[in-house]
Design a protein around this motif. Structure first.
Motif, PDB file in Angstrom:
ATOM      1  N   LEU A  68      36.702  47.637  32.729  1.00  0.00           N
ATOM      2  CA  LEU A  68      36.064  47.125  33.944  1.00  0.00           C
ATOM      3  C   LEU A  68      35.250  48.248  34.562  1.00  0.00           C
ATOM      4  O   LEU A  68      35.601  49.414  34.436  1.00  0.00           O
ATOM      5  CB  LEU A  68      37.141  46.713  34.948  1.00  0.00           C
ATOM      6  N   ASP A  69      34.185  47.858  35.223  1.00  0.00           N
ATOM      7  CA  ASP A  69      33.345  48.859  35.892  1.00  0.00           C
ATOM      8  C   ASP A  69      33.931  49.143  37.279  1.00  0.00           C
ATOM      9  O   ASP A  69      33.592  48.490  38.258  1.00  0.00           O
ATOM     10  CB  ASP A  69      31.917  48.309  36.003  1.00  0.00           C
ATOM     11  N   GLY A 128      37.150  38.772  44.287  1.00  0.00           N
ATOM     12  CA  GLY A 128      36.728  38.920  42.896  1.00  0.00           C
ATOM     13  C   GLY A 128      37.825  38.798  41.865  1.00  0.00           C
ATOM     14  O   GLY A 128      37.548  38.508  40.701  1.00  0.00           O
ATOM     15  N   GLY A 157      33.504  39.401  47.304  1.00  0.00           N
ATOM     16  CA  GLY A 157      34.510  38.548  47.957  1.00  0.00           C
ATOM     17  C   GLY A 157      35.835  38.682  47.238  1.00  0.00           C
ATOM     18  O   GLY A 157      36.280  39.791  46.925  1.00  0.00           O
ATOM     19  N   ASP A 185      31.833  51.394  46.128  1.00  0.00           N
ATOM     20  CA  ASP A 185      30.406  51.022  45.997  1.00  0.00           C
ATOM     21  C   ASP A 185      29.511  52.245  46.159  1.00  0.00           C
ATOM     22  O   ASP A 185      28.516  52.401  45.450  1.00  0.00           O
ATOM     23  CB  ASP A 185      30.030  49.976  47.046  1.00  0.00           C
ATOM     24  N   ARG A 211      34.962  39.111  34.943  1.00  0.00           N
ATOM     25  CA  ARG A 211      33.969  39.945  35.619  1.00  0.00           C
ATOM     26  C   ARG A 211      33.831  41.312  34.920  1.00  0.00           C
ATOM     27  O   ARG A 211      34.767  41.786  34.276  1.00  0.00           O
ATOM     28  CB  ARG A 211      34.369  40.168  37.081  1.00  0.00           C
ATOM     29  N   THR A 212      32.662  41.900  35.120  1.00  0.00           N
ATOM     30  CA  THR A 212      32.448  43.254  34.608  1.00  0.00           C
ATOM     31  C   THR A 212      32.784  44.272  35.690  1.00  0.00           C
ATOM     32  O   THR A 212      33.297  45.346  35.418  1.00  0.00           O
ATOM     33  CB  THR A 212      30.969  43.446  34.193  1.00  0.00           C
ATOM     34  N   GLY A 213      32.448  43.918  36.919  1.00  0.00           N
ATOM     35  CA  GLY A 213      32.704  44.820  38.035  1.00  0.00           C
ATOM     36  C   GLY A 213      32.666  44.053  39.348  1.00  0.00           C
ATOM     37  O   GLY A 213      32.303  42.866  39.380  1.00  0.00           O
ATOM     38  N   HIS A 214      33.042  44.754  40.408  1.00  0.00           N
ATOM     39  CA  HIS A 214      33.155  44.103  41.713  1.00  0.00           C
ATOM     40  C   HIS A 214      32.430  44.949  42.758  1.00  0.00           C
ATOM     41  O   HIS A 214      32.449  46.186  42.684  1.00  0.00           O
ATOM     42  CB  HIS A 214      34.642  43.987  42.066  1.00  0.00           C
ATOM     43  N   PHE A 215      31.795  44.298  43.720  1.00  0.00           N
ATOM     44  CA  PHE A 215      31.129  45.016  44.812  1.00  0.00           C
ATOM     45  C   PHE A 215      31.601  44.445  46.137  1.00  0.00           C
ATOM     46  O   PHE A 215      31.917  43.252  46.234  1.00  0.00           O
ATOM     47  CB  PHE A 215      29.601  44.891  44.690  1.00  0.00           C
ATOM     48  N   TYR A 216      31.602  45.301  47.123  1.00  0.00           N
ATOM     49  CA  TYR A 216      32.079  44.865  48.428  1.00  0.00           C
ATOM     50  C   TYR A 216      31.031  43.967  49.100  1.00  0.00           C
ATOM     51  O   TYR A 216      29.827  44.130  48.873  1.00  0.00           O
ATOM     52  CB  TYR A 216      32.402  46.088  49.298  1.00  0.00           C
TER      53      TYR A 216
END
Lengths: 433, 293
Positions: free
Chosen positions: A275-276, B80, B78, A425, B86-91
Motif C-alpha cells: 500500500l502507498d 478508506g 474519507g 499527506d 485501494r492503492t493509497g489513502h489521502f486525507y
C-alpha cells in the motif's frame, strides 16, 4: 535462532531447553510445561490475532490464574519498562507484565491516589489492585522509570501488605565494576526475596537455559520488526502490537510459539499487498501503552509504522544475551552485562547529551522512515522531557515530525486521525523525495 | 505504469467514502491538463459500504470501458478502509483542495460541507492547504442535521434548495445546537411557519457558522463550496447573502461537480503519487482485492 554457544563459561551454554520445550528443572513450575492448554497453533491469521487481542486485554489475568491453577507456581507482576524476566523464569516464577487496563476499566478509586497532573498508568494499576484483578500475583516489581512509579511502589507496599513489593532500582552508570555490581546485587536481593516466598533457588544453569528461551523470544521479535520494516503492509502494527502484548501474560514458551506462528502466517499471507502509505517511526510510547484503536487510527490515516517503542521489554536488550563475547563468572553476569552494554536508548536510561536524538535519527535512517510521530502519554515526564531534544535532532537531520499525546484510555481519535492523515499527506505529496 | 486507452495520460480512480454516500471519479492525468473521465455516486442507504464501493468501482470501469489493469492508482479519501483494493489513502482536506483547484482554478479557499463535519480551508494555487478550521463535534453545521430537518418537514433533500430560494420571510433558527435547532423547527411547524421560511432560516444559521470559520482564519477571495451540500443552491445563496451582509471579501461559488471534489482530488493526487513512485522504481498493485488496516 539461538546464538552461537561456547563452553568456557561456568554455566555451560548449549544444553538448555531452547525451542519452547518443557522446563527441564523438574520443579513443576510450568514454565516449560507451560505450554499446556493452548498448544494448537491457530489455523489462520484472523484467529491468531483475535487470540492475541484477547490476551492483550486480559487485565483480569485469567491466563495467569489458569497457569497458576495448572502449575501451582507463583506469579510476579512487573511494570514497564524492563524487568529480569529470565531470572524469574529460572526460579519457576511466571513474569507478568502489568500495563494497566487500557480503556476497558473505569478508574474510580485509582484517581484518589494521584493528582490530576499524573499519568494514567499508576491510577489504572491501583484500580486493578484494589478491585482484586491482580490478586493472583504473589508480588510486584516496580522498575525505576520515574518518580511516579517509585511512589507507586510505596503505595503498593502500604496497600498490599504481605505481598512482595520490590522497587527494582537499576543503575545509570554502565561500568561493570560499578553499575554492574549494583545491578547484580539488586538481582540477587530479588532472587532472595522470591526464594523466601516459595520460588525455586536461583541456579545459574537454569538461568542460562531461561536466557536462551528469552533470546529466542527476542530473535523472533527482531524478525518481525525486520519483516515489518521491509514489508510493512504484511505486518500490520495493529496486529503486531497485541501479539507482543500477549507475551506479557503468557509463559515465554507459549509466546515463542505465538510469535513463530504469526511470523509464518504473515509471510504466507498472499492476500496482502503493498500500500502507498507514509513510513513513520513512533517514539515516546515506551511506558504507558497506547490503546489499540490509536494504532489503527494511525494506519487508517495513511501511516505505516516501521519502528516503534511499544512493549519495549521485548526489545530492551537488543541482541542475544547468550553470546560468546558476553563473558562473566555465571549467567547472571551475562544478563547484567547485556543490560549495561546492549540495552536500547530510552528516556528512562541515562544517555550522554545528544545521544538520544542521535539514536532516533539512526532508527529513522535504518528503517527508511519518512517521518516521526512523537506519541507520548499525557504527563509522561521521561518522554516529554526528552521531546525537545528529539525534535532538535530531527530538525537538524531534516526529518519531518509531528507530536500528539494520548492516555491508555483515550477513546476519541478524530483529532489524532486528522493530524496523522495530514502528516502522511504532507510526506507523500510535498516532500522532496 | 498503466496508460489510458488513448495512451495520453495516466488513469486514476478516486473513491470518496462519506458518511451518507460514496462518490467516485476516474481522471486522466494528461500532463498540464488533467481531465475528468467519469463521475459516479451512490447514497449508502444502510448498505454495506464495502460492497457498495466495489460495485461502484466495477460499474464505473464498465461504463468507461476500462479494466482494473488500466488504472494506475486507486485512491481513497474519507473512510478508506472499506476499499480493500485501494492503492493509497489521502486525507479529506487534501483531496477537496485538489478537487477544488481542478473544478475552479482561481479559488483561494474551499468550504467542504459534509454529512458530519464542515471544514474551511485556505489553499494556494498548487492545492496546498495553508490553514483550516473545522466545526466541532456538534452536528448543527452538517448535512446530517439538514437531512433530519427535511424528514421533520416531510420534504426530500433535493427540494430543500428550491424551497429555500422561494422564501420571503426567513425564520431565525438556533445556530448553537442541533438539538435546540430541531426543537426550534418543531415549534415553527406548530406555529404554522411556511416550509420555505423554515428551510431558509436554517440555511442562514448554517451560513453564519461557515462564514465565521472562513473569516476567523482570514480567508478572502473566491471560495468553492464542495461536499455533499454543495449542490444545495439554497445554502450557496445563503452563504452569498451572509458574506454580503457581513461585508466579508469572500465570493462563494459552486460547481456542478462540487459534490465529487473529494473523489476528483483523490484521483488526481493518486495519479501524482503513481508518477512519483514510478520515478522511484516502486511498483504497487491496483484495483485488486487486498487486505490492510
Amino acid at each position: 535462532m539461538i546464538a552461537p554457544q561456547h563452553s568456557k563459561d561456568p554455566a555451560p551454554r548449549g544444553n538448555g531447553s531452547s525451542g519452547g520445550g518443557a522446563c527441564s528443572s523438574g520443579c513443576g513450575c510450568g514454565s516449560g510445561a507451560s505450554s499446556t492448554g493452548s498448544k494448537e497453533a491457530p489455523a489462520n491469521l484472523a484467529t491468531l490475532v483475535e487470540k492475541a487481542e484477547e490476551l492483550a486485554r486480559d487485565w483480569r489475568l485469567d491466563a495467569v490464574r489458569a497457569w497458576k491453577a495448572r502449575t501451582k507456581g507463583i506469579a510476579v507482576g512487573y511494570l514497564p519498562v524492563w524487568a529480569p524476566r529470565e531470572l524469574l523464569h529460572a526460579m519457576g516464577v511466571l513474569p507478568v507484565g502489568v500495563m494497566g487496563a487500557g480503556d476497558d476499566l473505569e478508574i474510580i478509586r485509582g484517581d484518589a491516589y494521584y493528582q490530576s497532573y499524573i499519568c494514567h498508568l499508576p491510577r489504572s494499576v491501583i484500580e486493578l489492585g484494589l478491585n482484586g484483578a491482580l490478586d493472583c500475583l504473589d508480588g510486584m516489581l516496580f522498575p525505576a522509570t520515574c518518580d511516579v512509579i517509585r511512589n507507586l511502589s510505596g503505595v503498593w507496599k502500604l496497600s498490599f501488605r504481605g505481598k512482595l513489593s520490590f522497587y527494582l532500582d537499576v543503575p545509570q552508570d554502565f561500568e561493570r565494576e560499578l553499575g554492574g555490581q549494583f545491578l547484580r546485587q539488586t538481582l540477587l536481593e530479588l532472587a532472595h526475596e522470591l526464594e523466601t516466598r516459595g520460588a525455586r533457588k536461583l541456579d545459574m544453569g537454569a538461568l542460562a537455559r531461561s536466557i536462551r528461551l528469552f533470546d529466542e523470544n527476542r530473535a523472533l521479535v527482531r524478525q518481525l520488526y525486520t519483516l515489518r520494516r521491509d514489508e510493512p503492509w504484511r505486518v500490520l502494527t495493529s496486529e503486531l502490537y497485541p501479539v507482543l502484548r500477549a507475551g506479557l501474560v503468557q509463559p515465554v514458551e507459549e509466546h515463542n510459539e505465538l510469535l513463530a506462528a504469526y511470523l509464518d502466517l504473515v509471510r504466507s499471507a498472499t492476500e496482502r499487498r503493498p500500500l502507498d502509505q507514509a513510513r513513520v517511526v513512533v517514539s515516546g510510547s515506551f511506558c504507558e501503552q497506547p490503546p489499540l484503536s490509536l494504532l489503527k487510527t494511525l494506519e487508517r490515516g495513511g501511516c505505516s509504522i516501521v519502528d516503534d517503542d511499544f512493549v519495549q521489554i521485548t526489545r530492551w536488550i537488543t541482541s542475544d544475551v547468550d553470546q560468546p563475547h558476553n563473558t562473566g563468572k555465571d549467567a547472571l553476569d551475562w544478563l547484567v552485562n547485556s543490560f549495561l552494554s546492549d540495552s536500547t536508548d530510552s528516556p528512562v536510561r541515562y544517555c550522554a547529551k545528544g545521544r538520544k536524538g542521535d539514536d532516533l535519527v539512526r532508527r529513522v535512517r535504518a528503517s527508511r522512515a519518512e517521518g516521526v510521530l512523537l506519541c507520548a502519554p499525557s504527563f509522561c515526564d521521561p518522554a516529554l522531557l526528552d521531546q525537545p531534544m528529539l525534535q532538535d535532532a530531527l530538525d537538524a537531520a531534516k526529518i519531518p515530525w509531528t507530536n500528539f499525546k494520548y492516555a491508555e484510555n483515550t477513546g476519541q481519535f478524530q483529532v489524532i486521525r486528522e493530524q496523522a492523515g495530514t502528516f502522511a499527506d504532507s510526506i507523500k505529496l510535498w516532500s522532496e523525495a | 505504469m498503466k496508460q489510458s486507452s488513448t495512451n495520453t495520460g495516466l488513469l486514476a480512480v478516486g473513491i470518496d467514502v462519506g458518511t451518507s454516500a460514496i462518490k467516485l471519479a476516474i481522471v486522466e492525468d494528461v500532463p498540464g491538463k488533467p481531465r475528468v473521465v467519469l463521475l459516479k455516486s451512490e447514497r449508502l442507504r444502510r448498505r454495506d459500504p464495502r460492497v457498495l464501493a466495489q460495485s461502484l468501482f466495477d460499474e464505473a470501469l464498465a461504463e468507461a470501458k476500462l479494466s482494473p489493469a488500466d488504472i494506475g492508482y486507486v485512491a481513497t479519501t474519507g473512510d478508506g478502509e472499506v476499499v480493500p483494493f485501494r492503492t493509497g489513502h489521502f486525507y479529506g482536506m487534501t483531496t477537496h483542495a485538489r478537487g477544488a483547484i481542478l473544478l475552479d482554478p482561481g479559488v483561494k479557499a474551499v468550504l467542504d460541507v459534509g454529512a458530519l463535519h464542515t471544514r474551511a480551508m485556505q489553499i494556494d494555487e498548487r492545492a496546498k492547504v495553508l490553514g483550516y478550521r473545522m466545526t466541532s463535534q456538534c452536528a448543527s453545521g452538517s448535512g446530517q442535521f439538514l437531512e433530519n430537518i427535511s424528514r421533520y418537514l416531510g420534504i426530500t433533500l433535493e427540494e430543500i434548495g428550491t424551497l429555500s430560494l422561494a422564501s420571503t420571510k426567513p425564520e431565525p433558527c438556533s445556530s448553537i445546537c442541533a438539538v435546540l435547532a430541531e426543537t426550534d423547527v418543531i415549534n415553527m411547524v406548530s406555529r404554522g411557519i411556511a416550509a420555505p421560511d423554515i428551510v431558509k432560516g436554517i440555511h442562514m444559521s448554517m451560513a453564519g457558522r461557515y462564514l465565521k470559520l472562513l473569516t476567523s482564519m482570514g480567508a478572502t477571495g473566491p471560495t468553492l463550496v464542495t461536499g455533499g451540500l454543495a449542490s444545495d443552491l439554497g445554502l450557496v445563496a445563503a452563504l452569498q447573502e451572509a458574506a454580503k451582509a457581513a461585508e466579508a471579501r469572500i465570493e462563494f461559488r459552486s460547481h456542478p461537480d462540487s459534490v465529487h471534489a473529494g473523489a476528483i482530488g483523490a484521483a488526481l493526487w493518486g495519479a501524482f503519487r503513481a508518477k512519483k513512485l514510478s520515478k522511484l522504481g516502486v511498483t504497487l498493485a491496483t484495483g485488486e482485492s487486498g487486505a490492510h488496516a
